[in-house]
Design a protein around this motif. Sequence first.
Motif, PDB file in Angstrom:
ATOM      1  N   SER A  82       0.372  -1.466  -0.542  1.00 29.23           N
ATOM      2  CA  SER A  82      -0.674  -0.060  -0.453  1.00 29.23           C
ATOM      3  C   SER A  82       0.724   1.539  -0.385  1.00 29.23           C
ATOM      4  N   TYR A  86      -2.033   3.520   6.509  1.00 25.90           N
ATOM      5  CA  TYR A  86      -3.049   2.577   7.391  1.00 25.90           C
ATOM      6  C   TYR A  86      -4.583   3.091   6.507  1.00 25.90           C
ATOM      7  N   LYS A  87      -4.660   3.644   5.606  1.00 29.80           N
ATOM      8  CA  LYS A  87      -6.300   3.936   5.412  1.00 29.80           C
ATOM      9  C   LYS A  87      -6.541   3.719   3.765  1.00 29.80           C
ATOM     10  N   SER A  88      -5.245   2.767   3.255  1.00 30.07           N
ATOM     11  CA  SER A  88      -5.287   2.396   1.798  1.00 30.07           C
ATOM     12  C   SER A  88      -6.743   1.468   1.733  1.00 30.07           C
ATOM     13  N   ILE A  89      -7.244   1.952   0.463  1.00 26.74           N
ATOM     14  CA  ILE A  89      -8.766   0.182  -0.128  1.00 26.74           C
ATOM     15  C   ILE A  89      -8.602   0.586  -1.259  1.00 26.74           C
ATOM     16  N   LEU A  95      -7.768  -3.559   2.180  1.00 28.90           N
ATOM     17  CA  LEU A  95      -7.673  -2.578   3.208  1.00 28.90           C
ATOM     18  C   LEU A  95      -6.738  -3.010   4.446  1.00 28.90           C
ATOM     19  N   GLY A  96      -6.440  -0.584   4.598  1.00 28.15           N
ATOM     20  CA  GLY A  96      -5.366  -0.679   5.518  1.00 28.15           C
ATOM     21  C   GLY A  96      -3.990  -1.099   5.053  1.00 28.15           C
ATOM     22  N   THR A 113     -14.624  -2.608  10.469  1.00 29.12           N
ATOM     23  CA  THR A 113     -13.641  -2.519   9.630  1.00 29.12           C
ATOM     24  C   THR A 113     -13.407  -1.386   9.111  1.00 29.12           C
ATOM     25  N   LEU A 117      -9.141   0.351  10.305  1.00 28.12           N
ATOM     26  CA  LEU A 117      -9.208   1.882   9.366  1.00 28.12           C
ATOM     27  C   LEU A 117      -8.644   2.377  10.069  1.00 28.12           C
ATOM     28  N   ASN A 118      -8.930   2.995  10.681  1.00 31.27           N
ATOM     29  CA  ASN A 118      -8.397   4.614  11.761  1.00 31.27           C
ATOM     30  C   ASN A 118      -7.841   3.926  13.107  1.00 31.27           C
ATOM     31  N   GLN A 123      -4.105  -2.405  13.644  1.00 35.87           N
ATOM     32  CA  GLN A 123      -3.587  -3.455  12.093  1.00 35.87           C
ATOM     33  C   GLN A 123      -2.207  -3.735  12.090  1.00 35.87           C
TER      34      GLN A 123
END
Length: 220
Positions: A82, A86-89, A95-96, A113, A117-118, A123
Amino acid sequence: MRKKIAKFSILPLAAGSIFFSFSTKDAAKLNLEDYSTYDLDLDYTVDDLRGELKPEFKFSHTSPVLGKSYVGFKEALAFKESGGDYKSINEYGYLGKYQFGVGTLNLVGIYDTINFLNSPALQEAAFYANASRNKWILQRDIKRFEGKTINGVKVTESGILAAAHLAGPGSVKKYLRSWGAQAFSDAFGTTIKNYMKRFGGYDVSFIETKKNARVDFESL
């Protein structure tokens, strides 16, 4: 109409120098060589502090060197997955930072989820738990195939765990036990062989071999 004439000012670095102000017309006639400091003995008023710097400090270092440690392993894998975001989708819903699927998150005890993500800490815990679980599933294959060469790539424990992160431990078992005949590639065309090679040689002894490893929310 009156022409606007721009003014330029030169503020010299050395104390006691003259302040100049002139128009653009004057600037065009200026010979900069007249103001060169070449071959002059300059009197600097700022001390040279380079000798006080620690010998190991280097200006070229922009990030710590992680080497072949567990941290180096997971950060290298995260960058591939990614870019370390950490915020990647992605377009397939992974996710993440480590691009987890929802099914894999459920296996390590994560069902929210949005919270995932937050929470960078969550993660990181998910990555460790999943790696620990995969290591337990693949422990016999690690012992059997580590050090062997399959499809031109030396098999290492970290390469196996990275491939399991990509394809799942079941696909890695099939790949190893068929000596590379049963291959796998994800939606982007990334293969087990690619991950085996790219992430081989890291020290992942920090990862505990644990059946059904799950995230410990109380420790977060």
